[in-house]
Scaffold this motif. Sequence first.
Motif, PDB file in Angstrom:
ATOM      1  N   ILE A  36       0.866  -1.175   0.000  1.00 32.52           N
ATOM      2  CA  ILE A  36       0.000   0.000   0.000  1.00 32.52           C
ATOM      3  C   ILE A  36       0.901   1.222   0.000  1.00 32.52           C
ATOM      4  CG2 ILE A  36      -1.725   1.299   1.279  1.00 32.52           C
ATOM      5  CD1 ILE A  36      -2.751  -1.345   2.389  1.00 32.52           C
ATOM      6  N   ASN A  37       0.709   2.088  -0.963  1.00 35.39           N
ATOM      7  CA  ASN A  37       1.526   3.292  -1.084  1.00 35.39           C
ATOM      8  C   ASN A  37       1.372   4.143   0.172  1.00 35.39           C
ATOM      9  OD1 ASN A  37       2.758   5.693  -1.794  1.00 35.39           O
ATOM     10  ND2 ASN A  37       1.923   5.694  -3.872  1.00 35.39           N
ATOM     11  N   PRO A  38       2.483   4.452   0.873  1.00 34.79           N
ATOM     12  CA  PRO A  38       2.363   5.228   2.119  1.00 34.79           C
ATOM     13  C   PRO A  38       1.977   6.681   1.873  1.00 34.79           C
ATOM     14  CG  PRO A  38       4.655   4.775   1.614  1.00 34.79           C
ATOM     15  CD  PRO A  38       3.839   4.012   0.635  1.00 34.79           C
ATOM     16  N   HIS A  39       2.049   7.149   0.651  1.00 31.83           N
ATOM     17  CA  HIS A  39       1.723   8.545   0.366  1.00 31.83           C
ATOM     18  C   HIS A  39       0.243   8.758   0.070  1.00 31.83           C
ATOM     19  CE1 HIS A  39       5.953   9.538   0.414  1.00 31.83           C
ATOM     20  NE2 HIS A  39       6.173   8.476  -0.360  1.00 31.83           N
ATOM     21  N   ILE A  40      -0.537   7.672   0.079  1.00 31.33           N
ATOM     22  CA  ILE A  40      -1.983   7.809  -0.101  1.00 31.33           C
ATOM     23  C   ILE A  40      -2.547   8.422   1.177  1.00 31.33           C
ATOM     24  CG2 ILE A  40      -4.152   6.534  -0.354  1.00 31.33           C
ATOM     25  CD1 ILE A  40      -2.687   4.536  -2.068  1.00 31.33           C
ATOM     26  N   PRO A  41      -3.351   9.481   1.051  1.00 30.87           N
ATOM     27  CA  PRO A  41      -3.903  10.120   2.258  1.00 30.87           C
ATOM     28  C   PRO A  41      -4.790   9.166   3.054  1.00 30.87           C
ATOM     29  CG  PRO A  41      -4.395  11.410   0.284  1.00 30.87           C
ATOM     30  CD  PRO A  41      -3.747  10.152  -0.162  1.00 30.87           C
ATOM     31  N   GLN A  42      -4.875   9.427   4.340  1.00 31.47           N
ATOM     32  CA  GLN A  42      -5.598   8.528   5.243  1.00 31.47           C
ATOM     33  C   GLN A  42      -7.087   8.465   4.912  1.00 31.47           C
ATOM     34  OE1 GLN A  42      -6.581   9.808   9.042  1.00 31.47           O
ATOM     35  NE2 GLN A  42      -7.409   7.805   9.553  1.00 31.47           N
ATOM     36  N   TYR A  43      -7.658   9.582   4.476  1.00 33.12           N
ATOM     37  CA  TYR A  43      -9.089   9.574   4.163  1.00 33.12           C
ATOM     38  C   TYR A  43      -9.411   8.683   2.964  1.00 33.12           C
ATOM     39  CZ  TYR A  43      -8.328  12.884   0.318  1.00 33.12           C
ATOM     40  OH  TYR A  43      -7.902  13.488  -0.836  1.00 33.12           O
ATOM     41  N   MET A  44      -8.404   8.386   2.135  1.00 35.56           N
ATOM     42  CA  MET A  44      -8.623   7.481   1.001  1.00 35.56           C
ATOM     43  C   MET A  44      -8.289   6.037   1.360  1.00 35.56           C
ATOM     44  SD  MET A  44      -7.144   9.685  -2.156  1.00 35.56           S
ATOM     45  CE  MET A  44      -7.630   8.565  -3.435  1.00 35.56           C
ATOM     46  N   SER A  45      -7.287   5.854   2.207  1.00 33.47           N
ATOM     47  CA  SER A  45      -6.839   4.496   2.514  1.00 33.47           C
ATOM     48  C   SER A  45      -7.685   3.815   3.578  1.00 33.47           C
ATOM     49  CB  SER A  45      -5.375   4.513   2.937  1.00 33.47           C
ATOM     50  OG  SER A  45      -5.217   5.281   4.105  1.00 33.47           O
ATOM     51  N   SER A  46      -8.303   4.587   4.457  1.00 36.71           N
ATOM     52  CA  SER A  46      -9.112   3.952   5.504  1.00 36.71           C
ATOM     53  C   SER A  46     -10.518   3.685   4.978  1.00 36.71           C
ATOM     54  CB  SER A  46      -9.174   4.837   6.747  1.00 36.71           C
ATOM     55  OG  SER A  46      -9.760   6.078   6.424  1.00 36.71           O
ATOM     56  N   ALA A  47     -11.003   2.491   5.223  1.00 37.24           N
ATOM     57  CA  ALA A  47     -12.321   2.083   4.743  1.00 37.24           C
ATOM     58  C   ALA A  47     -13.407   2.650   5.648  1.00 37.24           C
ATOM     59  CB  ALA A  47     -12.413   0.563   4.725  1.00 37.24           C
ATOM     60  N   LEU A  58      -7.106  -1.514   0.082  1.00 37.19           N
ATOM     61  CA  LEU A  58      -7.690  -0.485  -0.782  1.00 37.19           C
ATOM     62  C   LEU A  58      -8.844  -1.053  -1.601  1.00 37.19           C
ATOM     63  CD1 LEU A  58      -4.458   1.278  -2.047  1.00 37.19           C
ATOM     64  CD2 LEU A  58      -6.048   2.083  -0.321  1.00 37.19           C
ATOM     65  N   LYS A  59      -9.361  -2.204  -1.174  1.00 36.87           N
ATOM     66  CA  LYS A  59     -10.453  -2.841  -1.912  1.00 36.87           C
ATOM     67  C   LYS A  59     -11.714  -1.985  -1.933  1.00 36.87           C
ATOM     68  CE  LYS A  59      -9.224  -7.657  -1.772  1.00 36.87           C
ATOM     69  NZ  LYS A  59      -9.573  -8.991  -1.381  1.00 36.87           N
ATOM     70  N   HIS A  60     -11.913  -1.180  -0.900  1.00 33.11           N
ATOM     71  CA  HIS A  60     -13.106  -0.347  -0.858  1.00 33.11           C
ATOM     72  C   HIS A  60     -13.052   0.765  -1.911  1.00 33.11           C
ATOM     73  CE1 HIS A  60     -10.180   1.772   1.641  1.00 33.11           C
ATOM     74  NE2 HIS A  60     -10.826   2.876   1.312  1.00 33.11           N
ATOM     75  N   GLN A  61     -11.891   1.006  -2.506  1.00 31.01           N
ATOM     76  CA  GLN A  61     -11.757   2.036  -3.545  1.00 31.01           C
ATOM     77  C   GLN A  61     -12.058   1.483  -4.933  1.00 31.01           C
ATOM     78  OE1 GLN A  61     -11.243   5.213  -3.430  1.00 31.01           O
ATOM     79  NE2 GLN A  61     -10.673   5.526  -1.313  1.00 31.01           N
ATOM     80  N   LYS A  62     -11.998   0.177  -5.107  1.00 30.95           N
ATOM     81  CA  LYS A  62     -12.207  -0.422  -6.416  1.00 30.95           C
ATOM     82  C   LYS A  62     -13.694  -0.633  -6.691  1.00 30.95           C
ATOM     83  CE  LYS A  62      -7.775  -2.764  -6.840  1.00 30.95           C
ATOM     84  NZ  LYS A  62      -7.071  -1.900  -5.931  1.00 30.95           N
ATOM     85  N   ALA A  63     -14.022  -0.895  -7.939  1.00 28.25           N
ATOM     86  CA  ALA A  63     -15.410  -1.127  -8.338  1.00 28.25           C
ATOM     87  C   ALA A  63     -15.936  -2.376  -7.625  1.00 28.25           C
ATOM     88  CB  ALA A  63     -15.506  -1.291  -9.843  1.00 28.25           C
TER      89      ALA A  63
END
Length: 143
Positions: A36-47, A58-63
Amino acid sequence: AANMRNRDDYKKAKQLEEARKAGLAPAARDEDGKEINPHIPQYMSSAPWYLNQQHPSLKHQKAWKAAQADTKQWYDRGARTHQAATYRKGACANCGAMSHKTKDCMERPRRKGAKWTGRDIQADELVQSFDLTYDGKRDRWNG
């Protein structure tokens, strides 16, 4: 609650996050073993809380729904089906095909149509329908 952390735990998590961003600590891995890219902001990485995810992912970000694969089928242009010998009731008065009416006929208007002469009756066109997605209908390279 299980989500509550004291100051020391929060400080350790923050230091680990900073070390991952600096490249000093290995990146976090998801359930599939991908980094998991550490530079992804927390609001995007946390489900969201209602997904009940225990592990970082990051499965919650995918279709969520599996994408319907568009078939590479297209209309068989100019395909003909049944060739009639005589004019049939309900057929095009101009060319004699059953697949369309006179006002939709793409053939040159005849002086006397097939309905009156009974000669040169055209074969019925093949009418096809496909269940295409939004993108499939607009695919410029298909067909």
